[in-house]
Design a protein around this motif. Structure first.
Motif, PDB file in Angstrom:
ATOM      1  N   ILE A  58     -94.311 -18.648  45.956  1.00  0.00           N
ATOM      2  CA  ILE A  58     -93.230 -17.674  46.020  1.00  0.00           C
ATOM      3  C   ILE A  58     -92.609 -17.817  47.411  1.00  0.00           C
ATOM      4  CG2 ILE A  58     -92.607 -15.237  45.884  1.00  0.00           C
ATOM      5  CD1 ILE A  58     -95.021 -14.864  44.008  1.00  0.00           C
ATOM      6  N   SER A  59     -91.437 -18.442  47.445  1.00  0.00           N
ATOM      7  CA  SER A  59     -90.764 -18.770  48.704  1.00  0.00           C
ATOM      8  C   SER A  59     -90.175 -17.525  49.350  1.00  0.00           C
ATOM      9  CB  SER A  59     -89.648 -19.781  48.434  1.00  0.00           C
ATOM     10  OG  SER A  59     -88.613 -19.161  47.681  1.00  0.00           O
ATOM     11  N   ALA A  60     -89.649 -17.691  50.563  1.00  0.00           N
ATOM     12  CA  ALA A  60     -89.015 -16.582  51.276  1.00  0.00           C
ATOM     13  C   ALA A  60     -87.827 -16.053  50.476  1.00  0.00           C
ATOM     14  CB  ALA A  60     -88.578 -17.040  52.665  1.00  0.00           C
ATOM     15  N   ASP A  61     -87.039 -16.941  49.873  1.00  0.00           N
ATOM     16  CA  ASP A  61     -85.898 -16.508  49.056  1.00  0.00           C
ATOM     17  C   ASP A  61     -86.372 -15.737  47.831  1.00  0.00           C
ATOM     18  OD1 ASP A  61     -84.050 -17.631  50.786  1.00  0.00           O
ATOM     19  OD2 ASP A  61     -83.891 -19.506  49.656  1.00  0.00           O
ATOM     20  N   LYS A 151     -94.836  -9.237  51.113  1.00  0.00           N
ATOM     21  CA  LYS A 151     -94.962  -9.931  52.395  1.00  0.00           C
ATOM     22  C   LYS A 151     -96.315  -9.649  53.056  1.00  0.00           C
ATOM     23  CE  LYS A 151     -90.074 -10.421  53.360  1.00  0.00           C
ATOM     24  NZ  LYS A 151     -88.928 -10.005  54.155  1.00  0.00           N
ATOM     25  N   LYS A 152     -96.943  -8.525  52.707  1.00  0.00           N
ATOM     26  CA  LYS A 152     -98.258  -8.200  53.260  1.00  0.00           C
ATOM     27  C   LYS A 152     -99.336  -9.159  52.770  1.00  0.00           C
ATOM     28  CE  LYS A 152     -97.118  -3.334  53.728  1.00  0.00           C
ATOM     29  NZ  LYS A 152     -97.359  -1.974  53.242  1.00  0.00           N
ATOM     30  N   LEU A 153     -99.069  -9.873  51.674  1.00  0.00           N
ATOM     31  CA  LEU A 153    -100.043 -10.842  51.144  1.00  0.00           C
ATOM     32  C   LEU A 153     -99.977 -12.184  51.873  1.00  0.00           C
ATOM     33  CD1 LEU A 153     -99.591 -10.234  47.303  1.00  0.00           C
ATOM     34  CD2 LEU A 153    -101.376  -9.328  48.799  1.00  0.00           C
ATOM     35  N   ASP A 154     -98.973 -12.387  52.688  1.00  0.00           N
ATOM     36  CA  ASP A 154     -98.770 -13.655  53.401  1.00  0.00           C
ATOM     37  C   ASP A 154     -99.763 -13.763  54.554  1.00  0.00           C
ATOM     38  OD1 ASP A 154     -97.785 -16.010  54.441  1.00  0.00           O
ATOM     39  OD2 ASP A 154     -95.942 -15.106  55.226  1.00  0.00           O
ATOM     40  N   LYS A 155    -100.958 -14.236  54.231  1.00  0.00           N
ATOM     41  CA  LYS A 155    -102.060 -14.264  55.201  1.00  0.00           C
ATOM     42  C   LYS A 155    -101.797 -15.183  56.391  1.00  0.00           C
ATOM     43  CE  LYS A 155    -105.357 -13.196  51.625  1.00  0.00           C
ATOM     44  NZ  LYS A 155    -106.208 -13.769  50.600  1.00  0.00           N
ATOM     45  N   ASN A 156    -101.095 -16.294  56.170  1.00  0.00           N
ATOM     46  CA  ASN A 156    -100.886 -17.234  57.272  1.00  0.00           C
ATOM     47  C   ASN A 156     -99.531 -17.056  57.952  1.00  0.00           C
ATOM     48  OD1 ASN A 156     -99.173 -18.324  55.378  1.00  0.00           O
ATOM     49  ND2 ASN A 156    -100.239 -20.287  55.209  1.00  0.00           N
ATOM     50  N   GLY A 157     -98.728 -16.084  57.509  1.00  0.00           N
ATOM     51  CA  GLY A 157     -97.470 -15.760  58.168  1.00  0.00           C
ATOM     52  C   GLY A 157     -96.386 -16.816  58.058  1.00  0.00           C
ATOM     53  N   ASP A 158     -96.439 -17.665  57.015  1.00  0.00           N
ATOM     54  CA  ASP A 158     -95.435 -18.719  56.894  1.00  0.00           C
ATOM     55  C   ASP A 158     -94.203 -18.292  56.092  1.00  0.00           C
ATOM     56  OD1 ASP A 158     -96.449 -18.711  54.318  1.00  0.00           O
ATOM     57  OD2 ASP A 158     -96.938 -20.849  54.276  1.00  0.00           O
ATOM     58  N   GLY A 159     -94.148 -17.019  55.677  1.00  0.00           N
ATOM     59  CA  GLY A 159     -92.981 -16.515  54.983  1.00  0.00           C
ATOM     60  C   GLY A 159     -92.948 -16.782  53.492  1.00  0.00           C
ATOM     61  N   GLN A 160     -94.017 -17.333  52.955  1.00  0.00           N
ATOM     62  CA  GLN A 160     -94.097 -17.585  51.513  1.00  0.00           C
ATOM     63  C   GLN A 160     -95.506 -17.306  51.030  1.00  0.00           C
ATOM     64  OE1 GLN A 160     -93.021 -21.690  51.015  1.00  0.00           O
ATOM     65  NE2 GLN A 160     -94.810 -22.461  52.068  1.00  0.00           N
ATOM     66  N   LEU A 161     -95.645 -17.166  49.712  1.00  0.00           N
ATOM     67  CA  LEU A 161     -96.955 -16.896  49.127  1.00  0.00           C
ATOM     68  C   LEU A 161     -97.396 -18.101  48.314  1.00  0.00           C
ATOM     69  CD1 LEU A 161     -96.415 -13.214  47.915  1.00  0.00           C
ATOM     70  CD2 LEU A 161     -97.472 -14.016  50.036  1.00  0.00           C
ATOM     71  N   THR A 162     -98.533 -18.657  48.684  1.00  0.00           N
ATOM     72  CA  THR A 162     -99.087 -19.804  47.971  1.00  0.00           C
ATOM     73  C   THR A 162    -100.057 -19.337  46.895  1.00  0.00           C
ATOM     74  OG1 THR A 162    -100.924 -19.984  49.515  1.00  0.00           O
ATOM     75  CG2 THR A 162     -98.928 -21.250  50.048  1.00  0.00           C
ATOM     76  N   LYS A 163    -100.490 -20.272  46.058  1.00  0.00           N
ATOM     77  CA  LYS A 163    -101.461 -19.936  45.006  1.00  0.00           C
ATOM     78  C   LYS A 163    -102.697 -19.288  45.600  1.00  0.00           C
ATOM     79  CE  LYS A 163    -101.358 -24.041  42.690  1.00  0.00           C
ATOM     80  NZ  LYS A 163    -101.829 -25.017  41.705  1.00  0.00           N
ATOM     81  N   GLU A 164    -103.156 -19.787  46.722  1.00  0.00           N
ATOM     82  CA  GLU A 164    -104.366 -19.258  47.348  1.00  0.00           C
ATOM     83  C   GLU A 164    -104.179 -17.812  47.780  1.00  0.00           C
ATOM     84  OE1 GLU A 164    -102.989 -22.278  48.183  1.00  0.00           O
ATOM     85  OE2 GLU A 164    -104.459 -23.429  47.044  1.00  0.00           O
ATOM     86  N   GLU A 165    -102.984 -17.468  48.256  1.00  0.00           N
ATOM     87  CA  GLU A 165    -102.717 -16.096  48.693  1.00  0.00           C
ATOM     88  C   GLU A 165    -102.521 -15.151  47.510  1.00  0.00           C
ATOM     89  OE1 GLU A 165    -100.525 -16.799  52.967  1.00  0.00           O
ATOM     90  OE2 GLU A 165     -99.440 -17.392  51.155  1.00  0.00           O
ATOM     91  N   LEU A 166    -102.208 -15.705  46.349  1.00  0.00           N
ATOM     92  CA  LEU A 166    -101.978 -14.891  45.162  1.00  0.00           C
ATOM     93  C   LEU A 166    -103.229 -14.657  44.338  1.00  0.00           C
ATOM     94  CD1 LEU A 166     -98.628 -16.516  43.995  1.00  0.00           C
ATOM     95  CD2 LEU A 166     -98.930 -14.319  45.152  1.00  0.00           C
ATOM     96  N   ARG A 167    -104.290 -15.405  44.609  1.00  0.00           N
ATOM     97  CA  ARG A 167    -105.531 -15.276  43.834  1.00  0.00           C
ATOM     98  C   ARG A 167    -106.354 -14.093  44.302  1.00  0.00           C
ATOM     99  NH1 ARG A 167    -107.077 -21.378  44.437  1.00  0.00           N
ATOM    100  NH2 ARG A 167    -105.819 -22.236  42.763  1.00  0.00           N
ATOM    101  N   PRO A 168    -107.009 -13.431  43.347  1.00  0.00           N
ATOM    102  CA  PRO A 168    -107.907 -12.343  43.763  1.00  0.00           C
ATOM    103  C   PRO A 168    -109.164 -12.920  44.403  1.00  0.00           C
ATOM    104  CG  PRO A 168    -108.008 -12.632  41.387  1.00  0.00           C
ATOM    105  CD  PRO A 168    -106.947 -13.570  41.906  1.00  0.00           C
ATOM    106  N   GLU A 169    -109.698 -12.185  45.342  1.00  0.00           N
ATOM    107  CA  GLU A 169    -110.977 -12.588  45.931  1.00  0.00           C
ATOM    108  C   GLU A 169    -112.071 -12.113  45.000  1.00  0.00           C
ATOM    109  OE1 GLU A 169    -111.638 -11.735  50.035  1.00  0.00           O
ATOM    110  OE2 GLU A 169    -109.524 -12.048  50.516  1.00  0.00           O
TER     111      GLU A 169
END
Length: 176
Positions: A58-61, A151-169
């Motif tokens: 999920i990109s910044a746009d 945006k709170k899910l963006d753990k590495n602060g790169d402005g986008q959400l990757t699959k890893e950031e979208l997965r539940p722990e």
């Protein structure tokens, strides 16, 4: 020497033919590859709506357009999203034999196969972020705040959400 040259050319030709064939993408368990089932995992409607270009990020746009994307899931146009709109149930009869029993064990949202009736699957991070009050409905206010919440899910602060950031722990598995 002629034999060695013939064998070498044959091997080179076979290698070229192998590389010319379309390759099936390799994937892990559950993704339709050689290590998993023969079908791809279904992308939840919530993620599909947010990931407009379907590149698994999920990109910044796309984050900036989150509110508009979520509104496309509002099937009854009441301004909010219910669980039925976000995570619809499979069609009636899907995954069942003719006798009504499920092909792959218990029904999808039933108790775990090990009998643990207190088991509740983890809430996907996207849903937890969007449903700020945890009432299992994404209200009009929560839809309007979707970009900031995601945006709170963006753990590495790169402005986008990757699959890893979208997965539940998942909780750690106990030794059995």
């Amino acid at each position: 020497m002629i034999i060695a040259l013939t064998v070498g050319l044959s091997a080179l030709n076979m290698s070229a033919e192998e590389n010319a064939r379309p390759q099936r993408p390799r994937s892990g368990p559950g993704e339709g590859g050689p290590d998993g089932p023969h079908h791809k995992m279904m992308i939840p409607p919530l993620i599909a709506a947010l990931d407009a270009n379907h590149d698994s990020t999920i990109s910044a746009d796309e984050l900036a357009n989150a509110s508009a994307a979520l509104k496309t899931l509002d099937k009854n146009n009441d301004g909010q999203l219910t669980m039925e709109e976000i995570r619809p149930m499979p069609p009636k009869g899907a995954g069942e034999h003719k006798d009504g029993e499920h092909k792959d064990g218990p029904p999808p949202r039933g108790p775990r196969p090990d009998g643990d009736k207190n088991f509740h699957p983890p809430v996907p991070p996207v849903l937890a972020a969007l449903d700020a009050n945890g009432d299992k409905t994404i209200s009009a206010d929560e839809i309007a705040n979707a970009s900031a919440a995601l945006k709170k899910l963006d753990k590495n602060g790169d402005g986008q959400l990757t699959k890893e950031e979208l997965r539940p722990e998942l909780p750690p598995r106990g030794d059995k």
